[in-house]
Design an enzyme around this catalytic site. Structure first.
Site, short mmCIF file in Angstrom:
data_model
loop_
_atom_site.label_atom_id
_atom_site.label_comp_id
_atom_site.label_asym_id
_atom_site.label_seq_id
_atom_site.Cartn_x
_atom_site.Cartn_y
_atom_site.Cartn_z
N LEU A 33 2.37 -5.02 -5.88
CA LEU A 33 1.12 -5.50 -6.47
C LEU A 33 0.79 -6.89 -6.51
O LEU A 33 1.68 -7.45 -6.51
CB LEU A 33 1.00 -4.60 -7.83
CG LEU A 33 1.38 -3.37 -8.08
CD1 LEU A 33 0.81 -3.01 -9.39
CD2 LEU A 33 0.32 -2.44 -7.27
N HIS A 37 -4.88 -5.68 -5.27
CA HIS A 37 -4.57 -4.28 -6.07
C HIS A 37 -5.21 -4.36 -7.60
O HIS A 37 -5.88 -3.33 -7.83
CB HIS A 37 -2.94 -4.06 -6.28
CG HIS A 37 -2.22 -3.82 -5.03
ND1 HIS A 37 -1.31 -4.60 -4.66
CD2 HIS A 37 -2.44 -2.88 -4.00
CE1 HIS A 37 -0.87 -4.01 -3.34
NE2 HIS A 37 -1.51 -3.15 -3.10
N LYS A 149 -9.70 -4.83 2.75
CA LYS A 149 -8.98 -5.12 3.58
C LYS A 149 -8.29 -4.44 4.83
O LYS A 149 -8.41 -4.54 6.17
CB LYS A 149 -7.73 -6.06 2.87
CG LYS A 149 -7.07 -7.08 3.61
CD LYS A 149 -5.71 -6.38 4.37
CE LYS A 149 -4.57 -6.01 3.45
NZ LYS A 149 -3.64 -5.54 4.29
N ASP A 150 -8.03 -3.13 4.37
CA ASP A 150 -7.66 -2.16 5.55
C ASP A 150 -8.98 -1.47 5.68
O ASP A 150 -8.96 -0.35 5.36
CB ASP A 150 -6.62 -1.34 4.97
CG ASP A 150 -5.39 -2.11 4.69
OD1 ASP A 150 -4.75 -2.50 5.63
OD2 ASP A 150 -4.77 -2.19 3.42
N GLN A 153 -8.74 2.07 7.60
CA GLN A 153 -8.34 3.19 6.53
C GLN A 153 -9.36 3.68 5.48
O GLN A 153 -9.46 4.68 5.31
CB GLN A 153 -7.28 2.43 5.64
CG GLN A 153 -6.65 3.56 4.71
CD GLN A 153 -5.37 2.72 3.87
OE1 GLN A 153 -4.41 2.80 4.48
NE2 GLN A 153 -5.70 2.19 2.87
N SER A 186 0.49 -7.28 0.75
CA SER A 186 1.87 -7.42 0.10
C SER A 186 2.84 -7.74 1.37
O SER A 186 3.84 -8.15 0.88
CB SER A 186 2.26 -5.73 -0.07
OG SER A 186 1.75 -5.03 -0.99
#
Length: 284
Positions: A33, A37, A149-150, A153, A186
């Site tokens: 995290l 997150h 960020k993604d 997705q 991460s």
């Protein structure tokens, strides 16, 4: 904060929460995290009565040559951060709990997964959609929080929820960045000092692309080429893609229509660490 490691315990606990008239916010993560997150947790806390965070490094979304074994797993630090952030329930299943036998069923979202990350990692989104569907089935009706960020997705999960009538409201949250603009990830911990400095080129390229559009450029291919050139000029960066797409359909754009909502996306590797970034733009 409650720690839950089995599917049955999670399902029963959250059914009781909803029976008591309380709303559920869900933040799915693979752990390691960071402030990105925690910003999702903050959004969930503001919207919902009970916040659930999952920590599960999902093997289905890693390809044969990807970093499943080396993916960071700082469990104790993650739990401390989650508790400090106000998480109510942390779900930490084992791979055996999530996949007790062979997996014969996969969830596939067509079209949105054929380009960018889908082209670079052909099995990735089936793994993401399968595990997210399983998690949504366990958590039940909720608001689910994903970072921009993604971005691909986020778009894929949103389409999956709509197509399958899942009782989930998908909430996209802004990217959290380092002072030089690098998006928190991460995977950033794997960067050497030189690679970390070089990685700032991703956000510089995106800013340059957004500036081109702001001053009147309407050729999406020209914007993409300029971003690719900036990243290509960084010796430590290995460009994967730089593209301009429709924010909803993810279709690559050549002509940028006035008032269109678009997304500039880039991906590049720095050593063995592959990073993504993007910005949203409204064409003036």
């Amino acid at each position: 904060m409650q720690l839950v490691s089995t599917k049955d315990e999670l399902r029963h606990h959250l059914d009781a929460v909803r029976m008591a008239g309380r709303s559920v916010g869900f933040v799915p993560t693979m752990g390691a995290l960071h402030e990105g997150h925690l910003s999702l947790v903050g959004a969930a806390t503001a919207d919902c009565d009970v916040v659930v965070l999952s920590i599960f490094v999902n093997p289905l979304q890693f390809g044969a040559d990807e970093d499943l074994e080396s993916y960071p797993r700082p469990r104790q630090r993650d739990l401390e951060l989650a508790e400090t952030a106000g998480v109510d329930v942390v779900f930490t299943p084992s791979p055996q709990e999530m996949y007790p036998g062979s997996v014969f069923t996969a969830v596939h979202v067509a079209a949105l997964t054929s380009t960018m990350e889908g082209a670079a990692r052909p099995t990735h989104f089936d793994g993401v959609c399968t595990v997210v569907t399983k998690l949504f089935n366990l958590v039940g009706p909720c608001h689910a929080y994903f970072g921009e960020k993604d971005y691909q997705q986020l778009a894929v999960v949103g389409r999956m929820v709509a197509d399958l009538d899942q009782p989930v409201t998908v909430v996209g949250c802004p990217i959290v960045r380092e002072p030089d603009g690098l998006a928190l990830s991460s995977r950033n911990v794997h960067l050497s000092g030189e690679q970390r400095e070089a990685a700032g080129v991703l956000h510089r390229a995106l800013r340059a692309g957004a500036t081109m559009i702001a001053v009147g450029e309407h050729d999406g291919e020209a914007v993409a080429a300029h971003m690719a050139e900036i990243i290509g000029d960084e010796p430590l960066a290995r460009l994967d893609y730089a593209t301009v797409v429709d924010a909803a359909t993810l279709e690559p754009l050549r002509a940028l229509a006035r008032d269109a909502e678009i997304r500039l996306l880039v991906a590049a590797a720095f050593g063995s660490t592959r990073l993504l970034d993007n910005v949203g733009v409204t064409v003036p």
